[in-house]
Enzyme design. Structure first.
Site: not given
Length: 229
Positions: A124-126
């Site tokens: 997961v990455h923003l």
């Protein structure tokens, strides 16, 4: 190591500031890692991800399987704490970006923080990305629509956290999100004109960015910054 697993590998480095390839690392702390996006879709584009292992305030760690992508994270009982850590790091990066905007351009503009509903890479990455969307690497309809602020594929972190806190967040099917990537090329600038090709859209983005910059610089930088909140 496959391309899809690169972020997952980065998140597991114990000393990313020394171990990542040159030009990748931006910042890190005990729980998050920020890197430059190698395929930036705007003048400023960075990624913030949870370190793996991610240590909770209780002292326990989040299982790696909960960090595979956004869908997996949202099913985790630890989702809120991870999301809040990402937002805090993202806000710090946003401040860094605005400082650089001021130094380089003489004015500042919007910085967005959000997730792709369906990630192309594991972990997961923003995305922390400036709203200009000006980059040679923005090349096709998928690139544009995946970051469009109102289409629905780009999920703003504030909305995600609010929904998690309210217990109401449910992601749609992967197929429905992927259909959004095929939508028309609609500008995010009012009056939201539709463009037939990416080159025409990019001409429009360049013109709007230049017009906006001239307008705000004409106001004076400090006044312009206040007027944008």
């Amino acid at each position: 190591m496959s391309w899809a697993n690169v972020l997952e590998n980065y998140a597991r480095h114990k000393r990313p500031e020394r171990e990542l390839p040159d030009g990748v690392w931006v910042a890190s702390d005990e729980r998050t890692l920020t890197i430059f996006d190698g395929y930036e879709k705007a003048k400023y584009h960075m990624l913030v991800m949870p370190r793996d292992p991610f240590r909770l305030s209780s002292g326990a760690t989040v299982p790696s399987s909960h960090l595979t992508n956004l869908r997996a994270l949202l099913k985790s009982p630890h989702a809120l704490e991870v999301l809040q850590a990402l937002r805090q790091a993202g806000e710090e990066v946003s401040d860094m970006i605005r400082d650089e905007m001021h130094k380089s351009e003489g004015w500042t503009w919007d910085v967005r923080m959000g997730f792709h509903a369906v990630e192309s890479m594991r972990h997961v990455h923003l995305h922390v990305i400036s709203s200009d969307m000006i980059s040679p690497k923005l090349k096709n309809k998928k690139h544009w629509n995946s970051f469009h602020p109102t289409l629905g594929y780009f999920l703003h972190i504030g909305d995600v956290i609010n929904d998690v806190e309210g217990g109401s967040l449910e992601l749609d099917s992967t197929k429905s999100y992927e259909a959004l990537l095929k939508c028309d090329l609609v500008s995010h600038y009012p009056p939201h004109r539709t463009f037939a090709t990416i080159p025409k859209l990019k001409e429009h983005l360049e013109a709007e960015f230049e017009r906006e910059g001239v307008g705000y610089c004409g106001l004076g930088w400090s006044k312009a910054r206040r007027s944008r909140g």
